[in-house]
Write an enzyme that holds these catalytic residues in place. Sequence first.
Site, mmCIF file in Angstrom:
data_model
loop_
_atom_site.group_PDB
_atom_site.id
_atom_site.type_symbol
_atom_site.label_atom_id
_atom_site.label_comp_id
_atom_site.label_asym_id
_atom_site.label_seq_id
_atom_site.Cartn_x
_atom_site.Cartn_y
_atom_site.Cartn_z
ATOM 1 C CE LYS A 35 42.416 66.772 97.945
ATOM 2 N NZ LYS A 35 41.834 67.981 98.573
ATOM 3 C CE1 TYR A 256 61.355 43.722 116.349
ATOM 4 C CE2 TYR A 256 59.667 44.202 114.707
ATOM 5 C CZ TYR A 256 60.944 43.765 115.030
ATOM 6 O OH TYR A 256 61.807 43.380 114.038
HETATM 7 C C1 LIG Z 1 40.475 67.790 98.533
HETATM 8 C C2 LIG Z 1 39.498 68.827 98.189
HETATM 9 C C3 LIG Z 1 38.169 68.482 97.938
HETATM 10 C C4 LIG Z 1 37.647 67.078 98.108
HETATM 11 O O1 LIG Z 1 37.494 66.837 99.479
HETATM 12 P P1 LIG Z 1 36.837 65.466 99.978
HETATM 13 O O2 LIG Z 1 36.677 65.646 101.436
HETATM 14 O O3 LIG Z 1 37.826 64.403 99.642
HETATM 15 O O4 LIG Z 1 35.584 65.327 99.226
HETATM 16 C C5 LIG Z 1 37.301 69.477 97.553
HETATM 17 N N1 LIG Z 1 37.726 70.751 97.428
HETATM 18 C C6 LIG Z 1 38.994 71.123 97.668
HETATM 19 C C7 LIG Z 1 39.382 72.541 97.527
HETATM 20 C C8 LIG Z 1 39.922 70.180 98.065
HETATM 21 O O5 LIG Z 1 41.169 70.540 98.315
#
Ligand SMILES: *Cc1c(COP(=O)(O)O)cnc(C)c1O
Length: 374
Positions: A35, A256
């Site tokens: 994702k 800054y």
């Molecule tokens: C993002 C996600 C994962 C992976 O999570 P990580 O902590 O990056 O391993 C697994 N399952 C679902 C449903 C997710 O949304």
Amino acid sequence: MPRPIEALLHPDALASNLQVARRHAGDARLWAVIKANAYGHGIERIWPGLLGADGLAMLDLDEAQRVRNLGWRGPVLLLEGCFEPRDLELCSRLNLWHVVHHETQIDWLAAHKTHQPHRVFLKMNSGMNRLGFTGAHLRSAWTRLNALPQVDEISLVTHFSDADGPRGIAHQVAAFHAATHDLPGERSLSNSAAILRHAEAADVRADWVRSGILSYGSAPDFPEHDIAHWGLAPAMTLRSRLISTQTLQPGDTVGYGSRFRAEHPMRIGIVACGYADGYPRHAPTGTPVLVDGVRTTTVGRVSMDMLAVDLTPVPLAEVGSEVTLWGNGPDGSVLPIDEVAHAAGTIGYELMCALALRVPVRVVDSAQDMSGSA
Ligand SMILES: *Cc1c(COP(=O)(O)O)cnc(C)c1O
């Protein structure tokens, strides 16, 4: 000459990290979670590193389409399922498996016309309280799905809130087991932290594990454990160069808001990297950085296009010296993204996902020419 910043992506490291997940997961099959455009790496760019997975999981239908366009014929899972009824048409056409976490999605399925029954992953809310059916409602959802001609196999899925921390997963595993023990179908419970910390238990490994952040070379339970502990390697390097140096006298300030004030004479370097490149503006003085592979720290506030580093440990550094913001440095040096994220009060996930579009990206092997010209 272009501005010297660049991001290097290492598909070989991604592939080796997925093997680490596999070793922890026994004979469970492995979803690579891609994702957010593979956690900011770019699906197409790190594609060769993903080919060792058994399935690819994401949320965005556009990303699902892209992996099919890349020739992926294996399982594809939409982790949030469909967002509107016509998404089901794409699921039928591209053979996408999808999560069902809400009654509304069952209504859409019941109205969907398809010759190809869908494989669905029914999601239980076992305590995260984000998506899914609670134990009390899971069975009626399962029964409804099971009666639909549009639905083929029903698998079961849940997600942990505390796999990386002291609360752990036992309460969620128990809730999941209580609600599902007599239902048929494959199961998937574990994210990265659960794969590394809890997957010695067969009911936690289950049939599929979901490897996200660990695949990209970030330890899900940093600072308790780091990537070296887990045998992971960075899949992304962000590096740049010094474009200026300054010599400070006691009382001189940097940047800054004058957030850093020199207490004794010192040299600092100015790096072509700022928050418009995706470096966290919240990183305070003291955030780790490598100059010519030598560990030092940032000083003062991060600007849009620049930040400053203490050159005390690297007296020979000059304009053009290589600066590793995270990832692999020269001569085998490594600065885990988790250390930078931790100093800035965030997590590796956020930094990877925030790599800015303006940063040029190259795909190279981890071991290849880490001291080459940027
Ligand atoms: C993002 C996600 C994962 C992976 O999570 P990580 O902590 O990056 O391993 C697994 N399952 C679902 C449903 C997710 O949304």
